[in-house]
Scaffold this motif. Structure first.
Motif, PDB file in Angstrom:
ATOM      1  N   ALA A  24      35.349  38.180  37.528  1.00 58.57           N
ATOM      2  CA  ALA A  24      34.035  37.529  37.543  1.00 58.57           C
ATOM      3  C   ALA A  24      33.062  38.114  36.701  1.00 58.57           C
ATOM      4  CB  ALA A  24      33.458  37.250  39.037  1.00 58.57           C
ATOM      5  N   ALA A  25      32.843  39.463  36.757  1.00 55.32           N
ATOM      6  CA  ALA A  25      31.993  40.207  35.759  1.00 55.32           C
ATOM      7  C   ALA A  25      32.366  39.882  34.535  1.00 55.32           C
ATOM      8  CB  ALA A  25      32.070  41.318  36.073  1.00 55.32           C
ATOM      9  N   GLN A  26      33.462  39.855  34.137  1.00 58.52           N
ATOM     10  CA  GLN A  26      33.858  39.516  32.631  1.00 58.52           C
ATOM     11  C   GLN A  26      33.535  38.117  32.457  1.00 58.52           C
ATOM     12  OE1 GLN A  26      38.176  39.654  31.830  1.00 58.52           O
ATOM     13  NE2 GLN A  26      37.764  40.911  29.863  1.00 58.52           N
ATOM     14  N   GLY A  27      33.651  37.191  33.421  1.00 61.14           N
ATOM     15  CA  GLY A  27      33.269  35.988  33.043  1.00 61.14           C
ATOM     16  C   GLY A  27      31.739  35.957  32.485  1.00 61.14           C
ATOM     17  N   VAL A  74      40.200  48.446  32.569  1.00 55.56           N
ATOM     18  CA  VAL A  74      40.110  48.688  34.123  1.00 55.56           C
ATOM     19  C   VAL A  74      40.617  47.718  34.931  1.00 55.56           C
ATOM     20  CG1 VAL A  74      38.817  48.937  35.981  1.00 55.56           C
ATOM     21  CG2 VAL A  74      37.723  49.695  33.767  1.00 55.56           C
ATOM     22  N   ILE A  75      40.710  46.348  34.820  1.00 54.93           N
ATOM     23  CA  ILE A  75      41.358  45.233  35.482  1.00 54.93           C
ATOM     24  C   ILE A  75      42.771  45.491  35.480  1.00 54.93           C
ATOM     25  CG2 ILE A  75      41.721  43.015  35.762  1.00 54.93           C
ATOM     26  CD1 ILE A  75      38.743  42.540  34.698  1.00 54.93           C
ATOM     27  N   VAL A  76      43.527  45.316  34.179  1.00 58.45           N
ATOM     28  CA  VAL A  76      44.806  45.358  34.153  1.00 58.45           C
ATOM     29  C   VAL A  76      45.295  46.810  34.510  1.00 58.45           C
ATOM     30  CG1 VAL A  76      46.644  44.792  32.476  1.00 58.45           C
ATOM     31  CG2 VAL A  76      44.626  43.300  32.434  1.00 58.45           C
ATOM     32  N   GLY A  77      45.066  47.816  33.839  1.00 59.68           N
ATOM     33  CA  GLY A  77      45.263  49.088  33.961  1.00 59.68           C
ATOM     34  C   GLY A  77      45.206  49.625  35.485  1.00 59.68           C
ATOM     35  N   GLY A  78      44.109  49.206  35.919  1.00 64.95           N
ATOM     36  CA  GLY A  78      43.810  50.015  37.286  1.00 64.95           C
ATOM     37  C   GLY A  78      44.541  48.989  38.357  1.00 64.95           C
ATOM     38  N   TYR A  79      44.549  48.044  38.190  1.00 62.98           N
ATOM     39  CA  TYR A  79      45.522  46.940  39.144  1.00 62.98           C
ATOM     40  C   TYR A  79      46.972  47.570  39.217  1.00 62.98           C
ATOM     41  CZ  TYR A  79      47.216  42.987  41.873  1.00 62.98           C
ATOM     42  OH  TYR A  79      47.762  42.304  42.639  1.00 62.98           O
ATOM     43  N   GLU A  80      47.431  47.543  37.810  1.00 56.13           N
ATOM     44  CA  GLU A  80      48.914  48.051  37.774  1.00 56.13           C
ATOM     45  C   GLU A  80      49.200  49.426  38.205  1.00 56.13           C
ATOM     46  OE1 GLU A  80      52.869  48.290  35.435  1.00 56.13           O
ATOM     47  OE2 GLU A  80      51.484  46.500  36.001  1.00 56.13           O
ATOM     48  N   THR A  81      48.062  50.298  38.146  1.00 55.04           N
ATOM     49  CA  THR A  81      48.310  51.785  38.623  1.00 55.04           C
ATOM     50  C   THR A  81      48.050  51.942  40.093  1.00 55.04           C
ATOM     51  OG1 THR A  81      47.664  52.425  36.405  1.00 55.04           O
ATOM     52  CG2 THR A  81      47.429  54.170  38.197  1.00 55.04           C
ATOM     53  N   PHE A  82      47.164  51.093  40.688  1.00 54.98           N
ATOM     54  CA  PHE A  82      46.650  51.585  42.141  1.00 54.98           C
ATOM     55  C   PHE A  82      46.970  50.366  42.673  1.00 54.98           C
ATOM     56  CE2 PHE A  82      43.715  53.694  39.025  1.00 54.98           C
ATOM     57  CZ  PHE A  82      43.877  55.026  39.693  1.00 54.98           C
ATOM     58  N   VAL A  83      47.290  49.216  42.578  1.00 53.08           N
ATOM     59  CA  VAL A  83      47.621  48.240  43.537  1.00 53.08           C
ATOM     60  C   VAL A  83      48.943  47.782  43.495  1.00 53.08           C
ATOM     61  CG1 VAL A  83      46.907  46.004  44.346  1.00 53.08           C
ATOM     62  CG2 VAL A  83      45.218  47.371  43.522  1.00 53.08           C
TER      63      VAL A  83
END
Length: 404
Positions: A24-27, A74-83
């Motif tokens: 949403a912040a990216q929007g 952060v969105i793609v890399g963080g989600y892939e790494t931590f979620v």
């Protein structure tokens, strides 16, 4: 895994709303970008914008884009790494950095992105230096240098950490290799004792080690390939393939022809040339590749296996068409081709024309999708010749030739 452990591990999903909040912040930044762009166009058209104003406005746009890039990382890399895994294997737009991202890599990339954003802010100050207080210039420079120092320290610290991770991965890979399907060193039963005559001066110790590790069924060289018996293609096609520049272009080679026309000989010879050119190569029949991938899937490490094969710029898949595949093996071979599409090279041999691969894979749609990816960036070579297996005995006096 214990129930408590499963419950604790499941709490990682609490972070998922945070990443959607960043979406949403990216929007918001998309709106800000077009709002700034509209104001710039309006001022330029109305004649109220001088060169300095235009430059500052463009720098603001660059600043917004860089922050948006930071957000997506952060969105793609963080989600892939931590979620959770996103599952982009085979996607043509998969980011290159995503295949080896981890928390350490992500921190370094974020630090460098922040340095880039700080650089743009500092440049804005110097462009508008006449309207920027000296106090702001001084502190802006100090803060920017602090960001640079922090990024340098993170990058320096990531070296030993990455080396430790590489050592751990190496141990895991060796353990996986010990459980993996063994690719036999000898398959065809013929010419097994044929000595390898290294072509040119490039066959040094490193090349020999790569050739040994490739798992070729026999030692073949391009100079021993009998081009004179070919009705097609022209000899210059074989010569061009012998440069193995298709490997650096991440293109494929598809060798088609009846049994005994030299497809495997040519595939092995090109693979050996690639080894001499410094590339890691791995050879197996299509059935063996299917078994290897099925074994990895059964062990829950198919994705790791496909990623590990990325270390080989060239894979050779021999003998597609001789034995029909079941649906699982056909799907796994499709995943292999799809994963390497525009990422690394394949040499594939088959006794069937590409339009008949549906007979082997049992699914016309899957075969068509595989052929589409395989042949998109490929040299498709149809070998037309009499079988050397029926010609060679005729050279021995008194020998009887048995046709297939």
């Amino acid at each position: 895994m214990t129930t408590l452990g499963c419950s604790l591990f499941a709490t990682r999903w609490l972070q998922a709303p945070l990443y959607f909040g960043l979406v949403a912040a990216q929007g918001v930044y998309v709106y800000k970008f077009f709002n700034e762009l509209w104001h710039l166009i309006h001022h330029v058209v109305s004649g109220h914008a001088d060169e300095t104003h235009v430059m500052l406005a463009v720098l603001k746009l660059v600043d917004v884009v860089m922050i948006a890039n930071l957000l997506i990382m952060v969105i793609v890399g963080g989600y892939e790494t931590f979620v959770s895994r996103i599952g982009l294997q085979g996607h043509r737009d998969q980011p290159e950095w995503l295949s080896h991202v981890n928390s350490n890599v992500l921190k370094v990339k974020l630090a460098t992105a922040i340095v880039g954003i700080s650089s743009v802010h500092l440049l804005q100050m110097f462009v508008d230096v006449h309207h920027t207080p000296r106090h702001d210039l001084l502190w802006g420079t100090v803060i920017h240098m602090a960001f640079i120092a922090s990024a340098a320290i993170l990058a320096y610290m990531s070296g030993p950490m990455a080396a430790q991770e590489a050592r751990v991965r190496g141990v895991l890979h060796r353990e996986e290799d010990s459980r993996a399907v063994v690719i036999p060193a000898q398959r065809d039963g013929g010419d097994a004792a044929e000595p390898y005559a290294g072509a040119g001066t490039g066959a040094g110790t490193g090349a020999e080690e790569r050739i040994e590790a490739a798992g070729f069924p026999a030692r073949k060289v391009l100079e021993m390939f009998d081009e004179g018996r070919l009705r097609a293609p022209e000899p210059h096609v074989i010569t061009r393939l012998g440069k193995v520049d298709f490997v650096t272009r991440k293109a494929n080679v598809v060798l088609l022809g009846a049994p005994g026309t030299g497809k495997t000989h040519l595939a092995v010879a090109l693979g050996a040339r690639a080894c001499q050119a410094g590339h890691q190569v791995l050879f197996a029949t299509a059935a063996e590749w299917g078994a290897r991938l099925a074994d990895a899937k059964a062990a829950g490490r198919l994705r790791k296996e496909l990623a590990r094969l990325d270390a080989y710029p060239l894979l050779v898949v021999d003998e597609i068409g001789y034995v029909p595949f079941d649906s699982e093996v056909a799907h796994l071979l499709f995943q292999l081709v799809s994963h390497r599409y525009e990422r690394a090279s394949l040499i594939v041999t088959s006794n069937l024309a590409l339009g008949r691969w549906g007979e082997v894979f049992g699914d016309g749609a899957a075969a068509s999708a595989m052929v589409d990816r395989l042949a998109h960036h490929a040299e498709v070579v149809a070998l037309d010749a009499d079988s050397y297996r029926t010609r060679r005995p005729a050279m021995v006096p008194g020998a009887t030739v048995f046709a297939e």
